[in-house]
Design a protein around this motif. Structure first.
Motif, PDB file in Angstrom:
ATOM      1  N   LEU A 135       0.835  -1.198   0.000  1.00  0.00           N
ATOM      2  CA  LEU A 135       0.000   0.000   0.000  1.00  0.00           C
ATOM      3  C   LEU A 135       0.871   1.250   0.000  1.00  0.00           C
ATOM      4  N   ARG A 136       0.591   2.128  -0.930  1.00  0.00           N
ATOM      5  CA  ARG A 136       1.256   3.423  -1.015  1.00  0.00           C
ATOM      6  C   ARG A 136       0.179   4.476  -1.174  1.00  0.00           C
ATOM      7  N   ILE A 137       0.487   5.690  -0.742  1.00  0.00           N
ATOM      8  CA  ILE A 137      -0.499   6.765  -0.811  1.00  0.00           C
ATOM      9  C   ILE A 137       0.181   8.055  -1.254  1.00  0.00           C
ATOM     10  N   ILE A 138      -0.569   8.834  -2.002  1.00  0.00           N
ATOM     11  CA  ILE A 138      -0.174  10.205  -2.324  1.00  0.00           C
ATOM     12  C   ILE A 138      -1.310  11.082  -1.826  1.00  0.00           C
ATOM     13  N   VAL A 139      -1.002  12.000  -0.943  1.00  0.00           N
ATOM     14  CA  VAL A 139      -2.003  12.933  -0.436  1.00  0.00           C
ATOM     15  C   VAL A 139      -1.734  14.290  -1.074  1.00  0.00           C
ATOM     16  N   ALA A 140      -2.725  14.748  -1.826  1.00  0.00           N
ATOM     17  CA  ALA A 140      -2.629  16.044  -2.491  1.00  0.00           C
ATOM     18  C   ALA A 140      -3.359  17.085  -1.658  1.00  0.00           C
ATOM     19  N   GLY A 141      -2.922  18.322  -1.767  1.00  0.00           N
ATOM     20  CA  GLY A 141      -3.526  19.400  -1.001  1.00  0.00           C
ATOM     21  C   GLY A 141      -4.834  19.920  -1.564  1.00  0.00           C
ATOM     22  N   THR A 142      -5.040  19.730  -2.852  1.00  0.00           N
ATOM     23  CA  THR A 142      -6.262  20.221  -3.496  1.00  0.00           C
ATOM     24  C   THR A 142      -6.749  19.184  -4.497  1.00  0.00           C
ATOM     25  N   VAL A 143      -7.987  19.335  -4.898  1.00  0.00           N
ATOM     26  CA  VAL A 143      -8.543  18.457  -5.919  1.00  0.00           C
ATOM     27  C   VAL A 143      -7.759  18.604  -7.216  1.00  0.00           C
ATOM     28  N   GLU A 144      -7.397  19.822  -7.552  1.00  0.00           N
ATOM     29  CA  GLU A 144      -6.654  20.061  -8.786  1.00  0.00           C
ATOM     30  C   GLU A 144      -5.308  19.343  -8.761  1.00  0.00           C
ATOM     31  N   GLU A 145      -4.619  19.402  -7.620  1.00  0.00           N
ATOM     32  CA  GLU A 145      -3.340  18.704  -7.498  1.00  0.00           C
ATOM     33  C   GLU A 145      -3.539  17.192  -7.603  1.00  0.00           C
ATOM     34  N   ALA A 146      -4.616  16.678  -6.998  1.00  0.00           N
ATOM     35  CA  ALA A 146      -4.903  15.248  -7.078  1.00  0.00           C
ATOM     36  C   ALA A 146      -5.167  14.818  -8.518  1.00  0.00           C
ATOM     37  N   GLU A 147      -5.872  15.648  -9.263  1.00  0.00           N
ATOM     38  CA  GLU A 147      -6.139  15.332 -10.667  1.00  0.00           C
ATOM     39  C   GLU A 147      -4.852  15.333 -11.483  1.00  0.00           C
ATOM     40  N   ALA A 148      -3.944  16.253 -11.172  1.00  0.00           N
ATOM     41  CA  ALA A 148      -2.649  16.282 -11.864  1.00  0.00           C
ATOM     42  C   ALA A 148      -1.836  15.034 -11.530  1.00  0.00           C
ATOM     43  N   VAL A 149      -1.884  14.608 -10.271  1.00  0.00           N
ATOM     44  CA  VAL A 149      -1.194  13.384  -9.854  1.00  0.00           C
ATOM     45  C   VAL A 149      -1.766  12.192 -10.608  1.00  0.00           C
ATOM     46  N   ARG A 150      -3.072  12.113 -10.674  1.00  0.00           N
ATOM     47  CA  ARG A 150      -3.719  11.012 -11.390  1.00  0.00           C
ATOM     48  C   ARG A 150      -3.264  10.957 -12.844  1.00  0.00           C
ATOM     49  N   ALA A 151      -3.230  12.101 -13.492  1.00  0.00           N
ATOM     50  CA  ALA A 151      -2.812  12.144 -14.895  1.00  0.00           C
ATOM     51  C   ALA A 151      -1.382  11.648 -15.053  1.00  0.00           C
ATOM     52  N   LYS A 152      -0.506  12.013 -14.139  1.00  0.00           N
ATOM     53  CA  LYS A 152       0.893  11.563 -14.213  1.00  0.00           C
ATOM     54  C   LYS A 152       1.001  10.063 -14.002  1.00  0.00           C
ATOM     55  N   LEU A 153       0.191   9.515 -13.089  1.00  0.00           N
ATOM     56  CA  LEU A 153       0.199   8.078 -12.859  1.00  0.00           C
ATOM     57  C   LEU A 153      -0.308   7.323 -14.078  1.00  0.00           C
ATOM     58  N   VAL A 154      -1.391   7.799 -14.645  1.00  0.00           N
ATOM     59  CA  VAL A 154      -1.952   7.157 -15.834  1.00  0.00           C
ATOM     60  C   VAL A 154      -0.957   7.205 -16.988  1.00  0.00           C
ATOM     61  N   ALA A 155      -0.167   8.286 -17.052  1.00  0.00           N
ATOM     62  CA  ALA A 155       0.841   8.425 -18.108  1.00  0.00           C
ATOM     63  C   ALA A 155       2.057   7.538 -17.860  1.00  0.00           C
ATOM     64  N   GLY A 156       2.100   6.879 -16.688  1.00  0.00           N
ATOM     65  CA  GLY A 156       3.175   5.937 -16.440  1.00  0.00           C
ATOM     66  C   GLY A 156       4.256   6.382 -15.479  1.00  0.00           C
TER      67      GLY A 156
END
Length: 79
Positions: A33-54
């Motif tokens: 289990l690993r976690i990334i905690v973002a400070g805002t929804v926008e930051e979380a969406e950017a994190v998601r996009a980077k993960l999906v991109a590999g």
């Protein structure tokens, strides 16, 4: 920043992780289990996009997560 926005950002990060596990075909045997905690929804969406991109999860967690586990690549443990 409201607790609701932080919760939404965290939920998005968790859902992203679960979706990536499902795509990878990871079964229920043992998971790290690993976690990334973002400070805002926008930051979380950017994190998601980077993960999906590999982008590698641990490296991304070290760079952007606000959780204390960030220095360990977001590592929470194994179940």
């Amino acid at each position: 920043m409201t607790a609701r926005r932080i919760g939404a950002a965290l939920l998005l990060a968790c859902l992203t992780g679960a979706a990536l596990l499902a795509q990878a075909g990871v079964g229920a045997a043992r998971l790290t289990l690993r976690i990334i905690v973002a400070g805002t929804v926008e930051e979380a969406e950017a994190v998601r996009a980077k993960l999906v991109a590999g982008e590698e999860f641990g490296a991304l967690a070290r760079r952007v997560s606000v959780d204390p586990s960030a220095s360990d690549g977001g590592l929470l443990g194994r179940i």
